[in-house]
Every structure is written in structure tokens, then in C-alpha cells.
Design an enzyme around this catalytic site. Structure first.
Site, PDB file in Angstrom:
ATOM      1  CB  SER A 146     -26.173  17.363   1.725  1.00  0.00           C
ATOM      2  OG  SER A 146     -25.171  16.525   1.174  1.00  0.00           O
ATOM      3  CD  GLU A 147     -21.457  16.000   4.565  1.00  0.00           C
ATOM      4  OE1 GLU A 147     -20.641  16.110   5.494  1.00  0.00           O
ATOM      5  OE2 GLU A 147     -21.695  14.929   3.982  1.00  0.00           O
ATOM      6  NE  ARG A 149     -14.779   7.617   2.739  1.00  0.00           N
ATOM      7  CZ  ARG A 149     -14.611   8.918   2.503  1.00  0.00           C
ATOM      8  NH1 ARG A 149     -14.089   9.294   1.345  1.00  0.00           N
ATOM      9  NH2 ARG A 149     -14.946   9.827   3.400  1.00  0.00           N
ATOM     10  CB  VAL A 179     -26.574  13.588  -5.804  1.00  0.00           C
ATOM     11  CG1 VAL A 179     -25.285  12.764  -5.813  1.00  0.00           C
ATOM     12  CG2 VAL A 179     -26.751  14.315  -7.142  1.00  0.00           C
ATOM     13  CG  LEU A 197     -20.531  11.396  -5.841  1.00  0.00           C
ATOM     14  CD1 LEU A 197     -21.966  11.752  -6.183  1.00  0.00           C
ATOM     15  CD2 LEU A 197     -20.094  12.095  -4.554  1.00  0.00           C
ATOM     16  CE1 TYR A 212     -22.113  16.460  -5.857  1.00  0.00           C
ATOM     17  CE2 TYR A 212     -22.672  17.632  -3.843  1.00  0.00           C
ATOM     18  CZ  TYR A 212     -22.896  16.593  -4.728  1.00  0.00           C
ATOM     19  OH  TYR A 212     -23.883  15.685  -4.472  1.00  0.00           O
ATOM     20  CG  PHE A 241     -32.501  22.666  -7.776  1.00  0.00           C
ATOM     21  CD1 PHE A 241     -31.574  21.734  -8.149  1.00  0.00           C
ATOM     22  CD2 PHE A 241     -32.123  23.988  -7.664  1.00  0.00           C
ATOM     23  CE1 PHE A 241     -30.263  22.116  -8.426  1.00  0.00           C
ATOM     24  CE2 PHE A 241     -30.829  24.382  -7.946  1.00  0.00           C
ATOM     25  CZ  PHE A 241     -29.886  23.436  -8.329  1.00  0.00           C
ATOM     26  CB  VAL A 268     -23.760   6.940  -2.481  1.00  0.00           C
ATOM     27  CG1 VAL A 268     -23.091   5.562  -2.502  1.00  0.00           C
ATOM     28  CG2 VAL A 268     -23.405   7.715  -3.745  1.00  0.00           C
ATOM     29  N   GLY A 275     -16.597   4.526  -5.794  1.00  0.00           N
ATOM     30  CA  GLY A 275     -16.659   5.115  -7.128  1.00  0.00           C
ATOM     31  C   GLY A 275     -18.055   5.346  -7.651  1.00  0.00           C
TER      32      GLY A 275
END
Length: 418
Positions: A118-119, A90, A82, A94, A123, A418, A84, A92
Site C-alpha cells: 500500500s505504501e 508502532r 496485512v 507488524l 517493507y 493479491f 494493523v 511491534g
């Protein structure tokens, strides 16, 4: 230009993967890494967002089977890759990719979606809860000793524990034996992933450019009665100072079928020449190593989030696992991102199995799907979440009942990323 979301084509993989690399800092991966991840990419489960000729967003998923409390292997979409493009944050991108992915997971009948972040703050708004944690241990083997009960019949204690002997093997030569051990371990700990075709190559990935001064990958096998009962894969990062050698054992992974095999492997790693420390990046929070050392303070144990989990279908997901104690509770679930989960669900289950279906009965607990994700594998208690105000008890006693039932006897853990 209007942004266009579409399924990934093989011809577009290099451009798509380049966007992912850019989103993660712009450092290209090695040819070995790119080749492996291209082979593992599920094109039918991967998407990109295009702005004209440019790929500005990437995402995909793998088809995993994950162990849950009770030992069943449940289909889980491993959300991955994933990213961007920095110019399109920012806007939209994601959110649109997450919505498309999760709707696809639902259409395929997979009750769970999982990812590593990653952060960790990204999520939660999509309904993911932190379901497993890991520990990173830096063990000072010059000061820390292993405390292992010895079998008095064993005389060669340098390389044996209770009849377990160890031998070095080339990692590739030991691949099949290690995979057999891994396969037997999967259902014993929630969060572990059954190997899918091609994934046995992931632990052996060892590009020279990513060794950070360490040796090539080594493998040691633990054997008993002619059978492989454990393994460890590691590298040595040499170092010297005025006092002499101060090398570090960089532990990639360690699995064992018996306590004796595990102890023998740790003894071997502690005793490697020219080293004074072990760097174990990812161990379960209840790893037996913590009970084998005589000085936990010199193991520099740090805890971090690991697997983030989301229930795609609340009913199917809760019915797919077992429960540590009898439970009969009505959950009032909110799910803004996947509204089909919102509503009241009656969960009835025990150590033999469970059912979960919609109900009009009064609710006993109120929580969001994020809290269910955090508690699902049994590593985070509903009581702890309630203490943070994230679960509300509506019937007295329901919180204690459900909290005990959801817990796992061993801490859940993800063996590899993964």
C-alpha cells in the site's frame, strides 16, 4: 493485556477481515469481494494478533508459483491482507507478524516471498526489494493512432489484423478460453503467477459499487483458425461535453499469444464508439502498446512500483532461475531480518541453469538481500543499484558480469494483485 499471535480460525474470519478493512481506511468491501476473499483465504497460512478480545493485526499468505527468468515456475509465498489497527501502530505488531510469516515460509521450503505494498516504504526493512514496475497509461485515442503493419490479403481491416478476428463474449462464458491463453503466457514473462484453484474468479470480480460510473465488465476474444489467441476485458465509462461523447475505455486486462492478436485487440479498443480515451491501469513497462502508438506523449505514461520480492533462501532462489550470460560470482549477502541468509554465496550459472552454495572464497560483490530481491526477476540492474551505493564491487569486472547475467529479455510484471 498481553498481545497474542495465533493462526486464524474460520470462526474469526469476519472479525479478522474487519481489522484489515479498518487499517485500509474503514470502508467495508462489497459482499461479492468479501465472499471471494474468504474463499481464497488460506487459514493455515493466515495469522492474527489479539489484544484481549480484539483483533489488532492481520496477515497471511497464498501459495503461488511464479515465473522466473528461464521460464520455471518457482514456489512463492504471496504475503497479503496485512493490516494493523490504528491504536496499535508502532508497538511491534507488524514486525512480529512478518517474522512469523517468513519463518513459516522457510519451514515450507518456499524460496521466495512476494507482496504488493500500500505504501512502498514499508517493507524494505523486512528485506523486500521492488522487483517489478507497471505503467499506467491514459491514451488520448482522439489524437493517438495505432501504427500496425497490415497484411495486404486482409480486406476487412476494421476488425481483423493478419487473419485475426474478434468477437464479444460474456466474461463468464469466455472464462475458460481466457484462462487457456493466460496459462500459455505465464512462463513467457518473469513475475507472472500461475493460476491457483479459485483464482480465475478474480479477474471477473465486478461489484456494482466499485464501477465508479462505468459499465459492467465486457470481454472481447481474438481468434485465429478457430482458436482463441487473445482477449481483453474492459468497461466503458460514459461521458459527454458540449462537443459530444468523451467516454473512456477502462481496460482491466489484455493478453495475447501473437503480435497480430495483440494489435487486433488494441485496434478494437481504440475504435469503440462514443469514447475518446483508454485508461490502462497496469501494463508491463515494455508493453508493445508503446511501440504501436504514433504519439507516446499523448499516452500519459506513468511508472509505479508493483511487486516487492524477498529471497527466503538465497541459495535455492538464485539456483531456481537461469542467467542471460555466464556468471561465476561470490556474493557477500547481509540479511538482518532472516539471518540464515547472511554470508558468502557462490553463484555459477548461464542460460541452461545455475547452482548457488555457501563458500569461504573471497567476495566479488557485497549487497543486502533487499538488493537481491530487486534484481532477482531481471527488471532492475545490479549496476543501477551500485550507482545508488546499494551494491559494492569488490572484484573489478564482477559488477558488469553479474549485472548482465541477472537481466531479463522482457520486463518482469505482475498481472494482478493479491
Amino acid at each position: 493485556m498481553t498481545m497474542d499471535l495465533r493462526v486464524l480460525r474460520q470462526a474469526d474470519w469476519d472479525q479478522w477481515y474487519g481489522t484489515l478493512e479498518l487499517a485500509f481506511g474503514g470502508v467495508p468491501e462489497t459482499p461479492e469481494e468479501r465472499t471471494l476473499w474468504r474463499e481464497l483465504t488460506r487459514f493455515d497460512r493466515s495469522i492474527g494478533v489479539w489484544d484481549g478480545p480484539d483483533v489488532v493485526g492481520s496477515a497471511g499468505s497464498f501459495a503461488f508459483r511464479m515465473a522466473v527468468p528461464g521460464g520455471s515456475l518457482v514456489p512463492a509465498a504471496g504475503v497479503t491482507m496485512v493490516g494493523v489497527r490504528p491504536t496499535h501502530r508502532r508497538q511491534g505488531v507488524l514486525t512480529s507478524m512478518m517474522r512469523h510469516l517468513l519463518e513459516g515460509v522457510r519451514d515450507r521450503g518456499e524460496p521466495l516471498a512476494v507482496l504488493t505494498a500500500s505504501e512502498p516504504g514499508i517493507y524494505g526493512r523486512f528485506g523486500y526489494g521492488i522487483a517489478t514496475h507497471r505503467i499506467h497509461a491514459r491514451v488520448d485515442t482522439s489524437r493517438v493512432r495505432l501504427v500496425i503493419p497490415e497484411d495486404p490479403s486482409v480486406t476487412d481491416t476494421s476488425y481483423a489484423t493478419d487473419g485475426v478476428r474478434i468477437r464479444l463474449s460474456a466474461p463468464e462464458d469466455a472464462r475458460a478460453a481466457c484462462e487457456e491463453v493466460y496459462a500459455r503466457r505465464v512462463t513467457t514473462r518473469p513475475g507472472m503467477l500461475a493460476r491457483q484453484p479459485g483464482w480465475d474468479a478474480v479477474p471477473l470480480l465486478d461489484p456494482v459499487d466499485k464501477r465508479d460510473g462505468a459499465s459492467p465488465l465486457n470481454c472481447v476474444l481474438a481468434e485465429a483458425d478457430g482458436e482463441t489467441v487473445g482477449y481483453a476485458r474492459y468497461a466503458i465509462r460514459p461521458s459527454w461535453d458540449r462537443r459530444g461523447p468523451r467516454g473512456t475505455v477502462v481496460l482491466r486486462d489484455l493478453e495475447a499469444l501473437t503480435p497480430a492478436a495483440r494489435a487486433a485487440l488494441w485496434r478494437y479498443l481504440f475504435g469503440l464508439d462514443l469514447t475518446s480515451g483508454i485508461d490502462a491501469f497496469s501494463l508491463p513497462v515494455d508493453d508493445p502498446l508503446l511501440q504501436l502508438v504514433d504519439d507516446i506523449r499523448r499516452c500519459d505514461v506513468q511508472v509505479a512500483d508493483q511487486l516487492h520480492l524477498r529471497l527466503i533462501d538465497v541459495g535455492d532462489a538464485l539456483a531456481a532461475r537461469t542467467y542471460a550470460a555466464p556468471v561465476d560470482v561470490v556474493l557477500d549477502v547481509t540479511d538482518a531480518f532472516c539471518p540464515w541468509n547472511t554470508g558468502r554465496w557462490r553463484l555459477t550459472g548461464d542460460a541452461k541453469g545455475a547452482t548457488c552454495a555457501r563458500t569461504r572464497d573471497a567476495a566479488d560483490l557485497a549487497l543486502s538481500v533487499r538488493e537481491l530481491g530487486a534484481a532477482y526477476l531481471g527488471g532492475t540492474s545490479l549496476a543501477a543499484l551500485a550507482g545508488a551505493g546499494r551494491v559494492r564491487e569488490l572484484r573489478e569486472g564482477a559488477l558488469a558480469e553479474a549485472s548482465v547475467a541477472f537481466m531479463s529479455a522482457v520486463a518482469p510484471w505482475l498481472p494482478h494483485g493479491f
